[in-house]
Design a protein around this motif. Structure first.
Motif, short mmCIF file in Angstrom:
data_model
loop_
_atom_site.label_atom_id
_atom_site.label_comp_id
_atom_site.label_asym_id
_atom_site.label_seq_id
_atom_site.Cartn_x
_atom_site.Cartn_y
_atom_site.Cartn_z
N ALA A 148 -1.62 -4.61 -5.75
CA ALA A 148 -1.17 -4.21 -7.08
C ALA A 148 0.04 -3.28 -6.97
O ALA A 148 1.01 -3.40 -7.75
CB ALA A 148 -2.31 -3.52 -7.83
N GLN A 149 0.02 -2.36 -6.01
CA GLN A 149 1.15 -1.46 -5.82
C GLN A 149 2.37 -2.20 -5.29
O GLN A 149 3.52 -1.89 -5.66
CB GLN A 149 0.76 -0.32 -4.87
N LEU A 150 2.17 -3.16 -4.42
CA LEU A 150 3.29 -3.97 -3.92
C LEU A 150 3.98 -4.69 -5.07
O LEU A 150 5.21 -4.73 -5.15
CB LEU A 150 2.79 -4.98 -2.88
N ASN A 151 3.23 -5.26 -5.97
CA ASN A 151 3.81 -5.93 -7.13
C ASN A 151 4.56 -4.95 -8.02
O ASN A 151 5.64 -5.26 -8.54
CB ASN A 151 2.71 -6.64 -7.93
N PHE A 152 4.00 -3.76 -8.19
CA PHE A 152 4.66 -2.74 -9.01
C PHE A 152 6.01 -2.35 -8.44
O PHE A 152 6.95 -2.04 -9.18
CB PHE A 152 3.74 -1.52 -9.14
N HIS A 153 6.10 -2.34 -7.10
CA HIS A 153 7.35 -1.97 -6.42
C HIS A 153 8.23 -3.19 -6.16
O HIS A 153 9.09 -3.15 -5.27
CB HIS A 153 7.03 -1.25 -5.11
N ASP A 154 8.02 -4.27 -6.90
CA ASP A 154 8.85 -5.48 -6.83
C ASP A 154 8.76 -6.20 -5.49
O ASP A 154 9.65 -6.96 -5.14
CB ASP A 154 10.33 -5.16 -7.14
N MET A 155 7.68 -5.97 -4.74
CA MET A 155 7.48 -6.68 -3.47
C MET A 155 6.55 -7.86 -3.72
O MET A 155 5.46 -7.97 -3.14
CB MET A 155 6.92 -5.74 -2.41
N GLU A 164 -7.72 4.31 5.38
CA GLU A 164 -8.66 3.56 4.56
C GLU A 164 -9.10 4.41 3.37
O GLU A 164 -9.44 5.58 3.53
CB GLU A 164 -9.88 3.13 5.38
N GLY A 165 -9.08 3.82 2.19
CA GLY A 165 -9.44 4.55 0.98
C GLY A 165 -8.26 5.22 0.31
O GLY A 165 -8.39 5.73 -0.82
N GLU A 166 -7.10 5.24 0.95
CA GLU A 166 -5.91 5.84 0.37
C GLU A 166 -5.48 5.02 -0.85
O GLU A 166 -5.38 3.79 -0.79
CB GLU A 166 -4.79 5.87 1.41
N THR A 167 -5.18 5.70 -1.95
CA THR A 167 -4.87 4.98 -3.19
C THR A 167 -3.39 4.98 -3.56
O THR A 167 -2.97 4.18 -4.39
CB THR A 167 -5.67 5.59 -4.36
N ASP A 168 -2.60 5.87 -2.98
CA ASP A 168 -1.17 5.93 -3.29
C ASP A 168 -0.37 5.65 -2.02
O ASP A 168 -0.31 6.49 -1.11
CB ASP A 168 -0.82 7.31 -3.85
N LEU A 169 0.23 4.48 -1.96
CA LEU A 169 1.01 4.09 -0.79
C LEU A 169 2.51 4.05 -1.10
O LEU A 169 3.28 3.36 -0.44
CB LEU A 169 0.57 2.71 -0.30
N SER A 170 2.93 4.80 -2.09
CA SER A 170 4.33 4.75 -2.51
C SER A 170 5.28 5.18 -1.39
O SER A 170 6.38 4.62 -1.25
CB SER A 170 4.55 5.62 -3.75
N ALA A 171 4.88 6.16 -0.58
CA ALA A 171 5.74 6.61 0.52
C ALA A 171 5.95 5.51 1.54
O ALA A 171 7.07 5.26 2.01
CB ALA A 171 5.14 7.85 1.17
N GLN A 172 4.85 4.83 1.91
CA GLN A 172 4.96 3.74 2.88
C GLN A 172 5.81 2.60 2.32
O GLN A 172 6.64 2.02 3.03
CB GLN A 172 3.57 3.20 3.25
#
Length: 660
Positions: A526-533, A461-469
């Motif tokens: 927002a990150q999911l959209n950035f990664h084309d998901m 919770e509070g994590e802002t970068d989920l690129s690895a996941q």
């Protein structure tokens, strides 16, 4: 209606108490700063005996401070200090500078001079006045914990009764600001012995006002028990009676009144209190049946417990307004922290008062012990909030109207698979008990409906970068259904660019389930959209935050989540409930309030159909297939949970909109 002995509502009491405390601080700091102030009368060795009280500059500065002209006083005092005044004038000068700076709201600078006074002139006749002012300055800066030790030192070490009295007065006021009524009153009672009769009466008036306005039940009980037959025990007892009545704890009010009349038989309020006792007893006898609410109405969970209680009270009042309804009253019991003494009281309530059902507790950990006693007494126990799965394993008399993880997972999975036709899912959940359990149950539901879970990832919770996941999730998807294709940018633009090796990813899953907090969901999507998901997003009731829809960007638009209550629902029965609740309690109902309402309503409905005992209510709850819950027909499942319609809520252009 029983007339309250002190007719002040809880909210109004709080506001008046805060204003009163602030007013005292302001009054004492502004107008009694120099009460009893005396200048130092030391003779200077090289001149005739002189008193700074006769020093025209210091006297003028004091007059300006008293006239609330601190800036003018500061100008004079700083100019005077620059002349290097004689040592016997410095202590008074430092004190006056501290006072003027405090009055000018320059408290940091004021502390410097007051500490200088303490360091250079520890034995000065004005040293204690400087310490009192230090305490006031710390309080003005919001540092009550720094002010209190100074006052404690003055109370214990000062040889001047006037100084001790003022230190006690300030201590009491600061304790009142900290909402510690018991200590505030004790400090003021200690103050009484050091003052005149007139001053003592002023202190008693102060104590009466605080005790009659506090809503801290434990503090009032402590005062009552410390002074069982004298002031201010009487004031605390009367306030407790008011609190019990306002909470619907009329049984407790009756017991408190009876104790008050024994301890204060000649009290000026004894006659009115006796009349109130008769009114309450008559009111209780007029009820044919009772529901008992057993909730932690004081302590850390008090706000949640009072939401539940408000829902219960509303259900009882709605029933009372219906012609021909069974007369059902309400017994309210505060769940005390001492489990042993509480269970004795709970057992007495079950066996003496014989309610049709008990609504409570809030927490799963408190269910087993209460369930055992309820089972022995053959009285249903309905928890409105505990999410313990399968409460029925604790006994055949245990039920739950709580929104469980299982109910949420079933509903959002059914929506996705049966109504939207989704078959493949990814799950991204917070690494919390809430997130892990919802992820597990959602995956279980998907598989039971012959769907497929492609990947499950977690985050803090509070994590802002989920690129690895997201990278791992994408890799798992590509192994099965996802498409990954390189794009030759030269064919599109006619020239080489840094993007000539861009990979175009197309998800092979239909939706992603994110059972987390609203605070995290917007960042994640927002990150999911950035990664084309760019797939539909599904959520749970953790998303139901008033500011979420407004603050989230367009990446979350169209997402759907599930909850047990939606305050803006257009459904007529829900809208009516919300409006009635707002009128009664001046605030919007919450999920907890609704679950308390449902718990009381199903018991009242049982009484209306003829159930007149705990056994009959239990049978009704077990066998009725269409109980009248607020959101629609419902029934208790084999696990003891009330299966009722849930709300599907969509985020649409910055608003929450009900889907179903």
């Amino acid at each position: 209606m029983a007339r309250l002995l002190v007719s002040v509502s809880s909210h109004r009491s709080y506001v008046r108490s805060v204003r009163w405390s602030h007013a005292l601080v302001l009054a004492w700091s502004m107008f009694s700063l120099f009460t009893g102030f005396e200048f130092n009368h030391l003779a200077h060795a090289e001149t005739a005996p002189a008193s700074p009280a006769n020093n025209p500059t210091l006297n003028q500065a004091k007059r300006l401070i008293d006239a609330d002209q601190p800036e003018e006083a500061l100008t004079i005092l700083r100019r005077f200090l620059a002349t290097s005044p004689k040592p016997d004038l410095l202590d008074d000068t430092y004190l006056l500078l501290g006072a003027a700076l405090h009055r000018a709201k320059q408290d940091g600078e004021a502390l410097k001079f007051l500490r200088q006074l303490e360091a250079e002139f520890p034995n000065s006749e004005v040293a204690d006045r400087g310490k009192l002012l230090q305490a006031r300055v710390h309080a003005a800066m919001g540092n009550l914990d720094l002010a209190m030790p100074i006052l404690t030192g003055l109370r214990n070490l000062s040889k001047d009764d006037r100084t001790k009295r003022e230190a006690l007065q300030l201590s009491g006021n600061f304790y009142a600001q900290k909402k510690d009524a018991a200590r505030a009153i004790q400090a003021w009672l200690d103050e009484v012995a050091l003052g005149t009769d007139d001053q003592a009466e002023d202190v008693r008036a102060r104590i009466r006002e605080l005790a009659s306005e506090t809503s801290d039940k434990k503090a009032l009980e402590q005062i009552r028990d410390t002074f069982p037959r004298s002031f201010p025990g009487d004031v605390a007892s009367l306030r407790l009676i008011n609190l019990y009545i306002s909470r619907g704890e009329e049984h407790q009010a009756i017991r408190q009144i009876q104790q008050f009349l024994v301890n204060f038989p000649t009290h000026q309020q004894a006659e009115k209190t006796s009349e109130l006792l008769a009114t309450l007893q008559a009111k209780l006898k007029s009820n044919q049946f009772f529901i008992a609410a057993v909730l932690p109405l004081s302590g850390k969970l008090a706000s949640f417990a009072n939401e539940v209680l408000s829902g219960i009270q509303l259900a009882v009042e709605v029933n009372r307004d219906k012609a021909g309804s069974a007369s059902v009253g309400l017994i309210v019991k505060d769940f005390e922290s001492d489990l042993g003494s509480f269970l004795d009281d709970f057992s007495e309530l079950l066996n003496t008062d014989r309610p049709l059902a008990v609504i409570g507790p809030l927490l799963s950990k408190n269910l087993p012990a209460m369930a055992e006693l309820a089972e022995r007494a053959h009285i249903p126990l309905i928890t409105p909030t505990a999410t313990l799965p399968n409460v029925r394993r604790l006994g055949s008399y245990v039920f739950s109207t709580a929104l469980t993880f299982q109910l949420q997972a079933k509903r959002i999975a059914a929506y996705a698979i049966k109504e939207q036709g989704f078959r493949r899912f990814c799950i991204l959940h917070p690494d919390t008990a809430y997130g892990r359990e919802l992820a597990r149950l959602f995956a279980q539901e998907v598989r039971q409906h012959e769907g497929e879970v492609i990947a499950i990832e977690s985050y803090k919770e509070g994590e802002t970068d989920l690129s690895a996941q997201l990278k791992r999730m994408k890799e798992e998807d590509i192994k099965r259904y996802g498409l990954s294709m390189p794009i030759d940018q030269t064919k599109l633009t006619g020239k080489l660019t840094k993007l000539d090796k861009k990979i175009l990813y197309t998800p092979g899953f239909d939706a992603i389930f994110i059972p987390g907090r609203a605070a995290d969901a917007g960042i994640i999507t927002a990150q999911l959209n950035f990664h084309d998901m760019k797939v539909p997003f599904l959520g749970a009731n953790g998303w139901n935050s008033p500011d979420f829809a407004r603050t989230a960007d367009s990446s979350i638009d169209g997402a759907v989540f599930v909850d047990g209550f939606f305050v803006d629902s257009p459904t007529p029965v829900v809208h009516e409930f919300v409006e009635r609740y707002k009128k009664r309690f001046q605030t919007n109902p919450t999920l907890f309030a609704m679950q308390g309402y449902d718990a009381a309503k199903v018991v009242i409905d049982a009484a209306r159909t003829g159930a007149s005992s705990g056994e009959a209510v239990q049978e009704h709850l077990l066998n009725q297939p269409d109980l009248s819950a607020l959101t629609g027909p419902a029934a208790f499942g084999q696990d003891g949970t009330l299966n009722r319609p849930l709300f599907l809520i969509q985020i649409k252009r910055g608003r929450f909109v009900q889907v179903n």
